[in-house]
Every structure is written in C-alpha cells, then in structure tokens.
Design an enzyme around this catalytic site. Structure first.
Site, PDB file in Angstrom:
ATOM      1  N   LYS A 204      55.069  40.840  36.449  1.00 22.14           N
ATOM      2  CA  LYS A 204      55.620  41.866  37.744  1.00 22.14           C
ATOM      3  C   LYS A 204      56.983  41.891  37.860  1.00 22.14           C
ATOM      4  CE  LYS A 204      55.249  41.844  42.643  1.00 22.14           C
ATOM      5  NZ  LYS A 204      54.725  41.553  43.842  1.00 22.14           N
ATOM      6  N   GLU A 210      58.955  31.929  31.508  1.00 19.74           N
ATOM      7  CA  GLU A 210      58.040  31.623  30.393  1.00 19.74           C
ATOM      8  C   GLU A 210      57.775  32.773  29.750  1.00 19.74           C
ATOM      9  OE1 GLU A 210      58.241  30.479  33.678  1.00 19.74           O
ATOM     10  OE2 GLU A 210      57.412  28.550  33.827  1.00 19.74           O
ATOM     11  N   GLY A 265      51.649  38.802  43.123  1.00 22.92           N
ATOM     12  CA  GLY A 265      51.189  38.478  41.563  1.00 22.92           C
ATOM     13  C   GLY A 265      49.646  37.794  41.682  1.00 22.92           C
ATOM     14  N   ARG A 266      49.390  36.903  42.621  1.00 23.62           N
ATOM     15  CA  ARG A 266      48.219  36.165  42.420  1.00 23.62           C
ATOM     16  C   ARG A 266      46.823  37.267  42.999  1.00 23.62           C
ATOM     17  NH1 ARG A 266      51.879  34.112  45.567  1.00 23.62           N
ATOM     18  NH2 ARG A 266      51.545  33.995  47.914  1.00 23.62           N
ATOM     19  N   GLU A 351      48.845  28.871  46.378  1.00 19.40           N
ATOM     20  CA  GLU A 351      50.222  29.651  46.499  1.00 19.40           C
ATOM     21  C   GLU A 351      50.273  30.627  47.602  1.00 19.40           C
ATOM     22  OE1 GLU A 351      52.015  32.582  43.417  1.00 19.40           O
ATOM     23  OE2 GLU A 351      52.787  30.878  42.787  1.00 19.40           O
ATOM     24  N   HIS A 382      28.314  15.143  35.578  1.00 10.87           N
ATOM     25  CA  HIS A 382      28.477  13.911  34.809  1.00 10.87           C
ATOM     26  C   HIS A 382      29.830  13.377  34.868  1.00 10.87           C
ATOM     27  CE1 HIS A 382      24.283  14.508  33.336  1.00 10.87           C
ATOM     28  NE2 HIS A 382      24.771  15.555  33.518  1.00 10.87           N
ATOM     29  N   LYS A 502      62.594  26.248  39.620  1.00  7.53           N
ATOM     30  CA  LYS A 502      63.164  27.102  38.467  1.00  7.53           C
ATOM     31  C   LYS A 502      64.425  27.110  38.323  1.00  7.53           C
ATOM     32  CE  LYS A 502      59.614  30.768  39.405  1.00  7.53           C
ATOM     33  NZ  LYS A 502      59.251  32.205  39.931  1.00  7.53           N
TER      34      LYS A 502
HETATM   35  O1  F6P Z   1      55.481  31.202  39.819  1.00  7.78           O
HETATM   36  C1  F6P Z   1      55.773  32.025  40.921  1.00  7.78           C
HETATM   37  C2  F6P Z   1      55.212  33.413  40.437  1.00  7.78           C
HETATM   38  O2  F6P Z   1      55.910  34.169  41.162  1.00  7.78           O
HETATM   39  C3  F6P Z   1      53.740  33.668  40.752  1.00  7.78           C
HETATM   40  O3  F6P Z   1      53.434  34.098  42.103  1.00  7.78           O
HETATM   41  C4  F6P Z   1      53.629  34.940  39.727  1.00  7.78           C
HETATM   42  O4  F6P Z   1      52.222  35.020  39.557  1.00  7.78           O
HETATM   43  C5  F6P Z   1      53.977  34.051  38.641  1.00  7.78           C
HETATM   44  O5  F6P Z   1      55.339  33.852  38.806  1.00  7.78           O
HETATM   45  C6  F6P Z   1      54.434  35.457  37.374  1.00  7.78           C
HETATM   46  O6  F6P Z   1      55.201  36.258  37.947  1.00  7.78           O
HETATM   47  P1  F6P Z   1      55.599  37.283  36.848  1.00  7.78           P
HETATM   48  O7  F6P Z   1      54.449  38.158  36.918  1.00  7.78           O
HETATM   49  O8  F6P Z   1      56.791  38.422  37.471  1.00  7.78           O
HETATM   50  O9  F6P Z   1      56.161  37.020  35.579  1.00  7.78           O
END
Ligand code: F6P
Length: 539
Positions: A204, A210, A265-266, A351, A382, A502
């Site tokens: 987003k 990452e 995002g979620r 979240e 199990h 972060k």
């Molecule tokens: O870890 C927080 C967060 O902002 C989530 O809410 C989101 O889904 C994820 O990081 C990834 O964010 P982006 O889509 O901006 O890379």
C-alpha cells in the site's frame, strides 16, 4: 464507558445466572434449541446453539449493540464517514466490491467508477498473462508469479490463492515472499527462470522495509540474468497507492494497479492487492468472489441484529471475552483449502481490535480483542484439541465445514465432516463420570477420562467452497470484527502498535552492520544482545 451502560450492567447480572448452566441442561430444557439458534443467510448456515446462551442472552447482547450505536456505526462506515479518526480516513473496503452502478461518495466524489476502472485494467492484464499474450523480456511465457508483500499485502493473497487453488490455472505457479529473512526469498525463487518469472510488488505504502528489501533483491536477481533495466517493465508489476515511489523503484506505472487510502491493509485483498489471486483464478472467479463479499456486506448492513450473522458472531465474541474471560478463539476450518484462513484472520482480528484506548483516547476498563488461532481439521485434533476438551481454559471454537468436497475421494469427506460434528458435540456435552464408570473404567482412572463439556462452539455449514463463498466468509469475519470494535468503542482501523518496533529496528540495523563497534545507548539487555550478535557474526 462501556461498563457504565445499562445494557452492560443487565448483561453482567444475566451472566451471573448463566455462567454455571450446562449446555446439557439448556438442550434438555428446549427440544427446539437447535432450530432457534440456527441462522441461515446467503447459503451460510450458522448453528450457534452450542453456545452458553439463552434467548435472553441474545436479546441483551442485541440491546448492548443498540446502546453502543452499532447501527449508526455501520451506516457511517458504508456512507464513507471518516470513522478512522486517528488517520482521518474513510473506511470503505465495502466500496471495493460494490457493483458498477453503485455510488459511494468520498469527499463528494463517487469512487465506484475508479474501483471498476482498476478492476478492468487488472482483468485485461490477468487475461494477457494467463493466455501467454504477455511475455517476458526474452519473449517467453510467464510460468511463475511471485507476490512480494507483507501483512495485508501478503496474508490475503496467500490465503485466497490456497483457498481457491481448485479454481486456479495450473499453467502458472504462484509463490509468495513476505519475510525479510533472506531465506524466504531464496526458497521462493529457488529453481525459477527469471525469463519466465513475473514479480508483483504489493505494498500500500511502497515503503515497507520487508517488501522494499525483497523487491530490490528481486530486481537484482532478475537483472543478473536479463542484464537490461528495460526488462523490469516485463517482469515487474506493482500494486500500491504510492505512484511516486513505484516510479522511483523503476516499475513502469503502466504496470501499476492502484487503490486508495480508504482501504486498510488488512481489508485490501479484494482490491488490486488481489492481483495475484486474479492471475490465479481469472477475472470471472475474482468478480464472483467480490459478489460474495458484496452479498455479505448487504446482509450485514440490512439484517436485524438477531438474524445478522456477523453481528451475532461479534456479540458472541464480546460475551465470551468480556464476561467469561475467554482470551482466545480457535478457528477450525475443515477444508484443506482453508489452511491459511486462521493466519489471515489473525491480522484481520488482532491488528484491528488489539487496542487499549477508546475512540476518545481513554484507557479501556475491559478486555478487547481475543487471540485468534487455529489449524485446518482434522490435524488440530491430533495436536491441541486435548486442551480445548480437557484443559482449564475456555476456548470458544468456530467450526467451518462444507457439504460437498471439491475433491470427492471415497469416504474422505463423510469422515471429515463426521469429525466436525463429533468435535462440536463432544465439546458441548462431554462425558460424565457416571458414563465413564458405566463403561467399566476403574475409579482411579475415571477422573482422567471425564469430559466436562460445556465448551462452546459455532458450526458453519456451507454447500461448497467457491470464490463467492470465500468472499462471503471473509466479509463475515470483517464485519464481526467491526461489530466487536463498535461495542468496545475502539478504532479497528489504525495500527499504531506496529510503529515503535519498526523505528527501533531502523536504529539498531546500522549498529549491527557498522565495521567499528558502535556506542550502544539502549537498555543493558539490548546492548548486550547487540554486542554478542556482533561478536558471533564475526566468527
Ligand atoms: O505492519 C503494519 C502494516 O502497515 C499492515 O497493516 C500492512 O498490512 C502491512 O504493514 C504492509 O503494509 P504495506 O502494504 O504498506 O507494505
């Protein structure tokens, strides 16, 4: 505060009366209990009779929802009010699945045409990749799609890909990279031919550490073979709200699929973040999934609370969390295709509702989100079911089962479903010491073999897992989360709690990487760990 409301106080008194009533008694006293506490909508049947409730409980919970203004909150969300107050944003994932002729206003503009314009572009792109009309830089067909993203930009796509695998093309393989651990990238790209690989960088913000680290690694990996920057346009697509950063990364914005700040995002797997899903199952199936979402949106928006599946689910969570003190919920899909569904729900639920201040910024005086977890059945049986049956904790369960298997094989499906019904039955009714002894169990062993029962569960029974059904299921949990957030008076749509870690990681990274030993100014534990890491790394 919530706990001062009249409906809350009445519920507390009611809880006092019901807390020790056994489900055996509730069922024995009412032969029609199963029918009374079964609700059916949109092909989803929810039997919630094995919950520790009476008709009075449902009425009191519905009163609580009214008193908390749930109806107004629902209307405000669908209307596009800026209910995400800490980020001053509307919350309109429901607009992502609104039909073409609908109108949803954000700041005086109907956003539905924009939503469908992106869907149309995604469809055209997906058709080209799936048919082989889109080729890589050297003219070869795309054989593998790698989605790079994390959180909502990964969990939804992975879950949906797994859930809809039955409907997916087998001509293209799909892989997912999320973790900043280089192993994730190395394994996901192992054995792949860069000439036949398409990366979708899903983020987003397009700034997430990452994802951007993995995206840069992917670019280097592709260019090591393809040798020409111009190849990026044929092997990278982006899904983002941030066109500027996408262009800066070097992805042609013609290959960018956008969405909007009013999609959390979620809550984004049905936006362009679902590009990998659409590539896998095709535009028609993707649109069928959106139709499923929309049908559940309408059910949530219009059905009376007592017949409203997400509202009932949300209220039951509040009932167990706040009154019974049940800290967790187990989500137990009896369908292998839904193996990533619990992981997906973890972000959606925790979240969203893992908050400890109200919308007014006051510390809550009650529990908020439960911990969601689970595994597909029958594997969990199990493993951890022992604790659910005989442990000291109360763990409400959601069983999800389907009447028809997508892979009918001999007796498999009947045996699978027999286990769904058996588990819910065993949890609710258990086995008394008298029953155990009547079976010839010696006295000393009997206590070990007793099942107390009275362990609550919901059972969802659905015809078959289709794209439409998946959309309904996800929207159902989204709106359950919304219901809970409305009762607790919190903001389910921000996530400030992810920020501090972060920031600290970015401060620590150079301290791990520098050649010279840095002056460490953390607490004693963190300083020692960093120093030890640096020492071990050198060896
Ligand atoms: O870890 C927080 C967060 O902002 C989530 O809410 C989101 O889904 C994820 O990081 C990834 O964010 P982006 O889509 O901006 O890379």
């Amino acid at each position: 505060m919530l706990t001062d409301l009249a409906a809350w106080k009445t519920l507390s008194e009611h809880y006092g009366k019901i807390q020790s009533v056994h489900l055996r008694t509730l069922f024995a006293n009412d032969p029609k209990r199963a029918q009374k506490f079964t609700v059916e909508a949109l092909g989803i049947c929810l039997d919630y009779s094995k919950n520790r409730i009476t008709q009075g409980t449902v009425e009191l919970l519905a009163n609580l929802a009214e008193e908390c203004g749930l109806r107004d909150r629902i209307d405000a969300m669908f209307r596009g009010d800026k209910i995400n107050i800490t980020e001053n944003r509307a919350v309109l994932h429901t607009a992502l699945r609104a039909p073409r002729d609908a109108s949803v206003q954000v700041d005086g503009k109907n956003v539905v045409p924009d939503v469908h314009a992106v869907l149309d572009r995604m469809s055209a792109f997906a058709d080209r990749v799936r048919s082989g009309a889109w080729t890589g830089y050297t003219g070869k067909r795309i054989r593998t799609v790698v989605n790079i993203g994390i959180g909502g930009s990964d969990l939804g796509p992975v879950m949906a890909y797994e859930a809809l695998r039955h409907y997916a093309t087998r001509d293209i393989a799909f892989r997912f990279v999320s973790n900043i651990d280089g192993t994730d990238f190395a394994e996901a790209t192992h054995g792949l031919d860069p000439e036949e690989t398409l990366f979708i960088v899903s983020s987003k913000t397009f700034t997430t550490l990452e994802t951007m680290t993995n995206a840069h690694t992917a670019k280097a990996w592709a260019l090591a073979t393809l040798k020409d920057e111009a190849a990026v346009a044929k092997h990278f697509a982006a899904v983002s709200t941030n066109a500027k950063e996408v262009a800066k990364f070097g992805i042609d914005t013609a290959n960018m699929f956008g969405f909007w700040d009013w999609v959390g995002g979620r809550y984004s797997m049905d936006s362009a973040i679902g590009l990998s899903t659409m590539l896998a199952v095709g535009p028609d199936n993707f649109r069928a999934m959106l139709a499923g979402f929309h049908a559940m949106d309408e059910h949530f928006r219009t059905a009376p609370f007592e017949k409203n599946i997400p509202v009932l689910m949300g209220l039951l969570c509040v009932w167990y969390d706040n009154f019974f003190g049940a800290d967790t919920v187990a989500v137990l899909p009896y369908d292998q295709y839904l193996k990533r569904f619990p992981a997906y729900l973890q972000q959606l639920t925790m979240e969203s509702n893992g908050k400890s201040v109200t919308l007014a910024g006051e510390r809550v005086t009650y529990e908020t989100s439960q911990i969601y977890w689970g595994e597909p059945g029958t594997n969990g049986q199990h493993s951890f079911y022992q604790l659910i049956h005989q442990g000291t904790k109360l763990i409400p369960c959601d069983f999800i089962g389907f009447a028809r298997s997508l892979n009918p094989l001999g007796r498999h499906h009947d045996l699978l479903m027999a286990n769904v019904f058996a588990q819910a039955e065993a949890l609710a009714f258990g086995k008394t010491v008298e029953q155990v002894k009547a079976e010839g169990t010696p006295d000393w062993l009997a206590p070990h073999r007793v099942f107390e029962g009275n362990r609550p569960s919901n059972t969802f029974l659905i015809e078959e897992l289709t794209p439409e059904v998946l959309g309904k299921l996800i929207a159902m949990y989204e709106h359950s989360v919304f219901t809970q957030g409305a009762i607790w008076g919190i903001n389910p749509f921000d996530q400030w709690g992810v920020e501090l870690g972060k920031v600290l990681a970015m401060r620590i990274a150079p301290e791990l990487e520098s050649a010279e030993a840095p002056e460490l100014k953390h607490d004693a534990s963190t300083n020692a760990l960093i120093a030890r890491y640096r020492g071990l790394k050198r060896q």
